[in-house]
Design a protein around this motif. Sequence first.
Motif, PDB file in Angstrom:
ATOM      1  N   GLY A   1       0.818  -1.216   0.000  1.00 48.81           N
ATOM      2  CA  GLY A   1       0.000   0.000   0.000  1.00 48.81           C
ATOM      3  C   GLY A   1       0.850   1.263   0.000  1.00 48.81           C
ATOM      4  N   ALA A   2       0.136   2.405   0.047  1.00 45.23           N
ATOM      5  CA  ALA A   2       0.840   3.694   0.003  1.00 45.23           C
ATOM      6  C   ALA A   2       1.460   4.048   1.351  1.00 45.23           C
ATOM      7  CB  ALA A   2      -0.138   4.787  -0.411  1.00 45.23           C
ATOM      8  N   VAL A   3       0.891   3.527   2.439  1.00 43.22           N
ATOM      9  CA  VAL A   3       1.412   3.780   3.792  1.00 43.22           C
ATOM     10  C   VAL A   3       1.230   2.506   4.615  1.00 43.22           C
ATOM     11  CG1 VAL A   3       0.917   6.279   3.867  1.00 43.22           C
ATOM     12  CG2 VAL A   3      -0.862   4.638   4.544  1.00 43.22           C
ATOM     13  N   PRO A   4       1.955   2.381   5.729  1.00 38.18           N
ATOM     14  CA  PRO A   4       1.720   1.225   6.598  1.00 38.18           C
ATOM     15  C   PRO A   4       0.371   1.346   7.308  1.00 38.18           C
ATOM     16  CG  PRO A   4       3.765   2.371   7.182  1.00 38.18           C
ATOM     17  CD  PRO A   4       3.038   3.235   6.213  1.00 38.18           C
ATOM     18  N   CYS A   5      -0.159   0.225   7.749  1.00 37.58           N
ATOM     19  CA  CYS A   5      -1.375   0.172   8.582  1.00 37.58           C
ATOM     20  C   CYS A   5      -2.525   0.935   7.946  1.00 37.58           C
ATOM     21  CB  CYS A   5      -1.095   0.747   9.979  1.00 37.58           C
ATOM     22  SG  CYS A   5       0.341   0.045  10.801  1.00 37.58           S
ATOM     23  N   GLU A   6      -2.612   0.957   6.605  1.00 37.53           N
ATOM     24  CA  GLU A   6      -3.623   1.783   5.938  1.00 37.53           C
ATOM     25  C   GLU A   6      -5.032   1.293   6.246  1.00 37.53           C
ATOM     26  OE1 GLU A   6      -2.983   2.320   1.761  1.00 37.53           O
ATOM     27  OE2 GLU A   6      -4.456   3.933   1.643  1.00 37.53           O
ATOM     28  N   ARG A   7      -5.193  -0.027   6.320  1.00 38.19           N
ATOM     29  CA  ARG A   7      -6.529  -0.579   6.580  1.00 38.19           C
ATOM     30  C   ARG A   7      -7.020  -0.141   7.967  1.00 38.19           C
ATOM     31  NH1 ARG A   7      -8.418  -5.995   7.814  1.00 38.19           N
ATOM     32  NH2 ARG A   7      -6.279  -6.528   8.303  1.00 38.19           N
TER      33      ARG A   7
ATOM     34  N   LEU B   1      -5.744   2.537   9.826  1.00 33.53           N
ATOM     35  CA  LEU B   1      -5.619   3.960  10.164  1.00 33.53           C
ATOM     36  C   LEU B   1      -6.050   4.903   9.056  1.00 33.53           C
ATOM     37  CD1 LEU B   1      -2.056   3.822  11.806  1.00 33.53           C
ATOM     38  CD2 LEU B   1      -4.233   4.098  12.996  1.00 33.53           C
ATOM     39  N   GLY B   2      -6.204   4.395   7.827  1.00 30.81           N
ATOM     40  CA  GLY B   2      -6.466   5.269   6.690  1.00 30.81           C
ATOM     41  C   GLY B   2      -5.162   5.897   6.201  1.00 30.81           C
ATOM     42  N   ALA B   3      -5.257   6.626   5.080  1.00 28.40           N
ATOM     43  CA  ALA B   3      -4.040   7.130   4.433  1.00 28.40           C
ATOM     44  C   ALA B   3      -3.362   8.232   5.245  1.00 28.40           C
ATOM     45  CB  ALA B   3      -4.381   7.641   3.039  1.00 28.40           C
ATOM     46  N   LYS B   4      -4.173   9.130   5.800  1.00 28.31           N
ATOM     47  CA  LYS B   4      -3.589  10.306   6.451  1.00 28.31           C
ATOM     48  C   LYS B   4      -2.823   9.923   7.732  1.00 28.31           C
ATOM     49  CE  LYS B   4      -5.153  15.055   6.980  1.00 28.31           C
ATOM     50  NZ  LYS B   4      -6.332  15.922   6.997  1.00 28.31           N
ATOM     51  N   ALA B   5      -3.487   9.181   8.614  1.00 29.07           N
ATOM     52  CA  ALA B   5      -2.809   8.777   9.846  1.00 29.07           C
ATOM     53  C   ALA B   5      -1.793   7.673   9.561  1.00 29.07           C
ATOM     54  CB  ALA B   5      -3.819   8.316  10.884  1.00 29.07           C
ATOM     55  N   GLY B   6      -1.997   6.933   8.460  1.00 31.59           N
ATOM     56  CA  GLY B   6      -0.998   5.930   8.073  1.00 31.59           C
ATOM     57  C   GLY B   6       0.353   6.577   7.787  1.00 31.59           C
ATOM     58  N   ALA B   7       0.316   7.845   7.335  1.00 31.55           N
ATOM     59  CA  ALA B   7       1.582   8.552   7.082  1.00 31.55           C
ATOM     60  C   ALA B   7       2.341   8.775   8.391  1.00 31.55           C
ATOM     61  CB  ALA B   7       1.301   9.883   6.389  1.00 31.55           C
ATOM     62  N   LEU B   8       1.593   8.895   9.495  1.00 32.27           N
ATOM     63  CA  LEU B   8       2.261   9.006  10.804  1.00 32.27           C
ATOM     64  C   LEU B   8       2.916   7.676  11.170  1.00 32.27           C
ATOM     65  CD1 LEU B   8      -0.370  11.005  12.897  1.00 32.27           C
ATOM     66  CD2 LEU B   8       1.588  11.858  11.626  1.00 32.27           C
ATOM     67  N   ALA B   9       2.198   6.580  10.871  1.00 27.09           N
ATOM     68  CA  ALA B   9       2.779   5.257  11.133  1.00 27.09           C
ATOM     69  C   ALA B   9       4.067   5.085  10.329  1.00 27.09           C
ATOM     70  CB  ALA B   9       1.769   4.162  10.789  1.00 27.09           C
ATOM     71  N   ALA B  10       4.062   5.608   9.093  1.00 21.61           N
ATOM     72  CA  ALA B  10       5.268   5.505   8.256  1.00 21.61           C
ATOM     73  C   ALA B  10       6.441   6.201   8.931  1.00 21.61           C
ATOM     74  CB  ALA B  10       5.005   6.129   6.882  1.00 21.61           C
ATOM     75  N   ARG B  11       6.160   7.333   9.533  1.00 25.66           N
ATOM     76  CA  ARG B  11       7.251   8.052  10.203  1.00 25.66           C
ATOM     77  C   ARG B  11       7.791   7.270  11.395  1.00 25.66           C
ATOM     78  NH1 ARG B  11       5.292  13.779  11.496  1.00 25.66           N
ATOM     79  NH2 ARG B  11       7.185  13.698  12.734  1.00 25.66           N
ATOM     80  N   LEU B  12       6.922   6.517  12.069  1.00 24.76           N
ATOM     81  CA  LEU B  12       7.413   5.703  13.190  1.00 24.76           C
ATOM     82  C   LEU B  12       8.451   4.704  12.709  1.00 24.76           C
ATOM     83  CD1 LEU B  12       4.179   4.921  15.264  1.00 24.76           C
ATOM     84  CD2 LEU B  12       5.883   6.709  15.616  1.00 24.76           C
ATOM     85  N   PHE B  13       8.204   4.101  11.540  1.00 26.51           N
ATOM     86  CA  PHE B  13       9.174   3.146  10.984  1.00 26.51           C
ATOM     87  C   PHE B  13      10.499   3.857  10.707  1.00 26.51           C
ATOM     88  CE2 PHE B  13       7.133  -0.892   9.640  1.00 26.51           C
ATOM     89  CZ  PHE B  13       5.810  -0.608   9.936  1.00 26.51           C
ATOM     90  N   THR B  14      10.412   4.917   9.922  1.00 28.19           N
ATOM     91  CA  THR B  14      11.659   5.516   9.417  1.00 28.19           C
ATOM     92  C   THR B  14      12.428   6.207  10.543  1.00 28.19           C
ATOM     93  OG1 THR B  14      10.364   7.422   8.699  1.00 28.19           O
ATOM     94  CG2 THR B  14      10.832   5.764   7.050  1.00 28.19           C
ATOM     95  N   GLU B  15      11.709   6.816  11.487  1.00 25.47           N
ATOM     96  CA  GLU B  15      12.411   7.491  12.590  1.00 25.47           C
ATOM     97  C   GLU B  15      13.102   6.485  13.510  1.00 25.47           C
ATOM     98  OE1 GLU B  15       9.528  10.210  14.301  1.00 25.47           O
ATOM     99  OE2 GLU B  15       9.398  11.338  12.435  1.00 25.47           O
ATOM    100  N   ALA B  16      12.635   5.214  13.464  1.00 18.96           N
ATOM    101  CA  ALA B  16      13.297   4.169  14.264  1.00 18.96           C
ATOM    102  C   ALA B  16      14.423   3.493  13.471  1.00 18.96           C
ATOM    103  CB  ALA B  16      12.272   3.130  14.705  1.00 18.96           C
ATOM    104  N   GLY B  17      14.697   3.991  12.279  1.00 18.63           N
ATOM    105  CA  GLY B  17      15.813   3.439  11.499  1.00 18.63           C
ATOM    106  C   GLY B  17      15.435   2.260  10.634  1.00 18.63           C
TER     107      GLY B  17
END
Length: 400
Positions: A176-182, A184-200
């Motif tokens: 999908g376009a973001v993690p956890c999209e199902r 959280l939806g696309a907008k909040a899924g973008a926050l989940a994406a940041r959790l991944f990348t900010e953790a390395g």
Amino acid sequence: MTEKFEPGHVVVVGAGLGGVRTIERLRAEGYSGRITLVGAEPHPPYDRPPLSKQILKGQWEPERAVLRDGPALAELDVAVRLGARAVALRGTTVELAGGGSVSGDAVVIATGVVARKLPGQPDGVYTLRTLDDALALRGVLDSARSLLVVGAGFIGAEVACAAAERGVAVTALEAGAVPCERALGAKAGALAARLFTEAGVELVCGAALSRFADARTVELSDGSRRTADAVLVSVGATPDLTWLEDAGLNTGDGLACDARGRAVGAERVWAVGDAAAWWDASRGAHRRDEHWTAVIEQAATVARDIVGADTPAAPPAYVWSDQFGMKVQTVGRTGEADEVLTLHGEGLDGGPVKGTVVGYFTGGALTGVASFGAPALFVRYRALVASGADRASVLAQAGK
Ligand SMILES: Cc1cc2nc3c(=O)[nH]c(=O)nc-3n(C[C@H](O)[C@H](O)[C@H](O)COP(=O)(O)OP(=O)(O)OC[C@H]3O[C@@H](n4cnc5c(N)ncnc54)[C@H](O)[C@@H]3O)c2cc1C
């Protein structure tokens, strides 16, 4: 009026959370008849959330995840058949692998789900559903230097987090376009994406997997290859209901049940948990959840229905996940909405993810809330989601 029915013997199939909680609630409701618990796994019933958290991180040994051991089940006066897989249901008789059967007056189906596999998935690729899966993956993480996580939903995120904390280089591939999209939806899924990348963690979204070259290498649709010491596939799960194939029941996506958990088209058969699709009047459809709290609520409802007590209306679904040092929590419908607005924090504006709470509005009413590391704020909104509060009062509550 609820139909009065007092079974002499309840057979519960599936010795996980739903099965055990149903038994506990039956006894709490004063049911004093026989109970038999049939479970396919050899282990005493255990809780699954710790599998991708404390157990994978090596913080807990398996005993801490046990829901009820032998003596605790004996206290509930339950006849326990572990390592016994149900293979068919005839009326209220459960047939077991190897030839035996257990006949009851009522049957509760709580057989959960099995991890979905991808086409051509070779042996040696990991999935995570059971205690044995978790221990196998934990063993691999002891020596692996890199891990590919295919599918960045909640469980994929938790595994990525646990592995990264253990010093493993993690790449997460998400179609999908973001993690956890199902969830959280696309907008909040973008926050989940940041959790991944900010953790390395390296996160690759829009990654369509075309095939496995072997158990450690995947090929993507653009022809590129990704390889790691181990691969985990975490792409959802399917109800464990193949054993009901000849029972004449509706098992399309979960066993179809009414709003009290009674299986449609069967007498004295109920279903709870991940395998069950209960009627949801608000959607006019059957809905299957895979969340801990939903299982607890369903078990309580089914136990009351079996003993002939009134059943409460289901509250909005509540889910939590522990990811990258914070609790991600949702209540209600957070997959889709007309509008997604910030209630607290600055994550949607590029500020810290932690402390962000977002509201999901449909037709001007609050239908869901998601919170990132803000449990004290989140708790304010559960009742507002249940009542479908209007946008103005929700924003006022948020101090906006
Ligand atoms: C790794 C992981 C992490 C999770 N984390 C969270 C979380 O953080 N928050 C959250 O809300 N939820 C979480 N969940 C979801 C939650 O654990 C499930 O919703 C819950 O376990 C479902 O309970 P259940 O009783 O329906 O199924 P299960 O707990 O899966 O139990 C079903 C049991 O039935 C047995 N069985 C299957 N077929 C048969 C058969 N034919 N005969 C006999 N027995 C059979 C299975 O072996 C299994 O033991 C997580 C799940 C997993 C796997």
